[in-house]
Design a protein around this motif. Structure first.
Motif, PDB file in Angstrom:
ATOM      1  N   UNK A   1       0.848  -1.182   0.000  1.00  0.00           N
ATOM      2  CA  UNK A   1       0.000   0.000   0.000  1.00  0.00           C
ATOM      3  C   UNK A   1       0.886   1.234   0.000  1.00  0.00           C
ATOM      4  N   UNK A   2       0.275   2.372   0.144  1.00  0.00           N
ATOM      5  CA  UNK A   2       1.020   3.628   0.142  1.00  0.00           C
ATOM      6  C   UNK A   2       1.476   4.010   1.534  1.00  0.00           C
ATOM      7  N   UNK A   3       2.533   4.838   1.612  1.00  0.00           N
ATOM      8  CA  UNK A   3       2.918   5.367   2.917  1.00  0.00           C
ATOM      9  C   UNK A   3       1.743   6.149   3.518  1.00  0.00           C
ATOM     10  N   UNK A   4       1.423   5.894   4.765  1.00  0.00           N
ATOM     11  CA  UNK A   4       0.289   6.481   5.482  1.00  0.00           C
ATOM     12  C   UNK A   4      -1.036   5.915   4.965  1.00  0.00           C
ATOM     13  N   UNK A   5      -0.969   4.717   4.365  1.00  0.00           N
ATOM     14  CA  UNK A   5      -2.159   4.108   3.804  1.00  0.00           C
ATOM     15  C   UNK A   5      -2.734   2.969   4.636  1.00  0.00           C
TER      16      UNK A   5
ATOM     17  N   UNK B   1       8.473  -2.927 -12.612  1.00  0.00           N
ATOM     18  CA  UNK B   1       8.906  -3.960 -13.556  1.00  0.00           C
ATOM     19  C   UNK B   1       7.651  -4.382 -14.320  1.00  0.00           C
ATOM     20  N   UNK B   2       7.648  -4.227 -15.650  1.00  0.00           N
ATOM     21  CA  UNK B   2       6.468  -4.672 -16.406  1.00  0.00           C
ATOM     22  C   UNK B   2       6.191  -6.160 -16.167  1.00  0.00           C
ATOM     23  N   UNK B   3       4.940  -6.499 -16.160  1.00  0.00           N
ATOM     24  CA  UNK B   3       4.493  -7.846 -15.806  1.00  0.00           C
ATOM     25  C   UNK B   3       5.194  -8.960 -16.585  1.00  0.00           C
TER      26      UNK B   3
ATOM     27  N   UNK C   1       5.886  -1.156  -3.247  1.00  0.00           N
ATOM     28  CA  UNK C   1       5.799  -2.303  -4.154  1.00  0.00           C
ATOM     29  C   UNK C   1       4.496  -2.369  -4.946  1.00  0.00           C
ATOM     30  N   UNK C   2       3.643  -1.361  -4.850  1.00  0.00           N
ATOM     31  CA  UNK C   2       2.335  -1.443  -5.510  1.00  0.00           C
ATOM     32  C   UNK C   2       2.456  -1.795  -6.985  1.00  0.00           C
ATOM     33  N   UNK C   3       3.307  -1.075  -7.712  1.00  0.00           N
ATOM     34  CA  UNK C   3       3.403  -1.320  -9.146  1.00  0.00           C
ATOM     35  C   UNK C   3       4.240  -2.549  -9.478  1.00  0.00           C
ATOM     36  N   UNK C   4       4.796  -3.226  -8.491  1.00  0.00           N
ATOM     37  CA  UNK C   4       5.501  -4.499  -8.706  1.00  0.00           C
ATOM     38  C   UNK C   4       4.567  -5.697  -8.586  1.00  0.00           C
ATOM     39  N   UNK C   5       3.380  -5.501  -8.041  1.00  0.00           N
ATOM     40  CA  UNK C   5       2.490  -6.639  -7.776  1.00  0.00           C
ATOM     41  C   UNK C   5       2.171  -7.483  -9.004  1.00  0.00           C
TER      42      UNK C   5
ATOM     43  N   UNK D   1      -1.388   8.632  -7.634  1.00  0.00           N
ATOM     44  CA  UNK D   1      -2.043   8.278  -8.900  1.00  0.00           C
ATOM     45  C   UNK D   1      -1.179   7.326  -9.726  1.00  0.00           C
ATOM     46  N   UNK D   2       0.094   7.592  -9.815  1.00  0.00           N
ATOM     47  CA  UNK D   2       0.989   6.740 -10.599  1.00  0.00           C
ATOM     48  C   UNK D   2       1.154   5.352  -9.999  1.00  0.00           C
ATOM     49  N   UNK D   3       1.148   5.269  -8.709  1.00  0.00           N
ATOM     50  CA  UNK D   3       1.529   4.026  -8.036  1.00  0.00           C
ATOM     51  C   UNK D   3       0.346   3.187  -7.574  1.00  0.00           C
TER      52      UNK D   3
END
Length: 187
Positions: A14-18, A59-61, A107-111, A184-186
């Protein structure tokens, strides 16, 4: 050093403070669980920095990055322990644990890549808090007071994730907009 089953790791992202710390601390109370803290903080975890990981690496899927996969295998197996990573768990907790819980806020966009590369026995937890609440909490908490308002596009591998949005990102000129754009990006 104790070894854990790579695919038995439990990930909280998740995001920092999320809300990731709150949830991780609850799950960590399970008697057979040990928690590792923020392994993608590249300033503190040299293994990821040494292969070129950047802040909030993407990292693209369908890409292959064998060095990154090996690092995650080592992390998930408990082979990458340090005082920083174990700051929320004791050596006694590690010794009696049969599973690792790893808390991420980078790590959101690494999932998509991680879930393609690993056959987790339990899917990662992806915690999403409303962006206004996240940004308000970041501003109030003060941990982002050192952050420059201008967004700097990382120079690392797969940076098209950011560079595809260069015009928008370069127009950001306030800390509030930078934090919102990062959300928004992450997510």
């Amino acid at each position: 050093t104790k070894r854990f089953e790579v695919n038995d790791v439990l990930l909280i992202c998740g995001d920092p403070r999320g809300g990731t710390t709150w949830l991780a601390e609850l799950i960590k109370l399970l008697p057979t669980t040990a928690m590792l803290w923020e392994p993608l903080a590249v300033a503190k975890v040299n293994q990821f920095k040494s292969v070129g990981f950047q802040w909030r690496q993407y990292i693209p899927e369908h890409e292959s990055w064998p060095e990154a996969k090996t690092l995650f295998e080592d992390l998930f197996a408990g082979k990458m322990l340090s005082s920083y990573l174990c700051q929320s768990t004791s050596t006694k907790d590690i010794a009696r644990a049969n599973q690792l819980l790893i808390k991420f806020c980078r790590a959101n966009q690494l999932l998509p890549w991680l879930t393609k590369e690993f056959q987790f026995s339990r899917p990662p937890i992806y915690l999403v808090r409303h962006p206004c609440a996240v940004v308000a909490s970041q501003l109030k908490q003060g941990g982002w007071s050192h952050v420059k308002p201008n967004f700097e596009i990382p120079n690392g591998r797969y940076n098209s994730f950011y560079s595809d949005h260069t015009d928008f990102l370069r127009a950001i000129d306030t800390i509030e907009m930078r934090l919102a754009a990062t959300w928004c990006l992450c997510n």
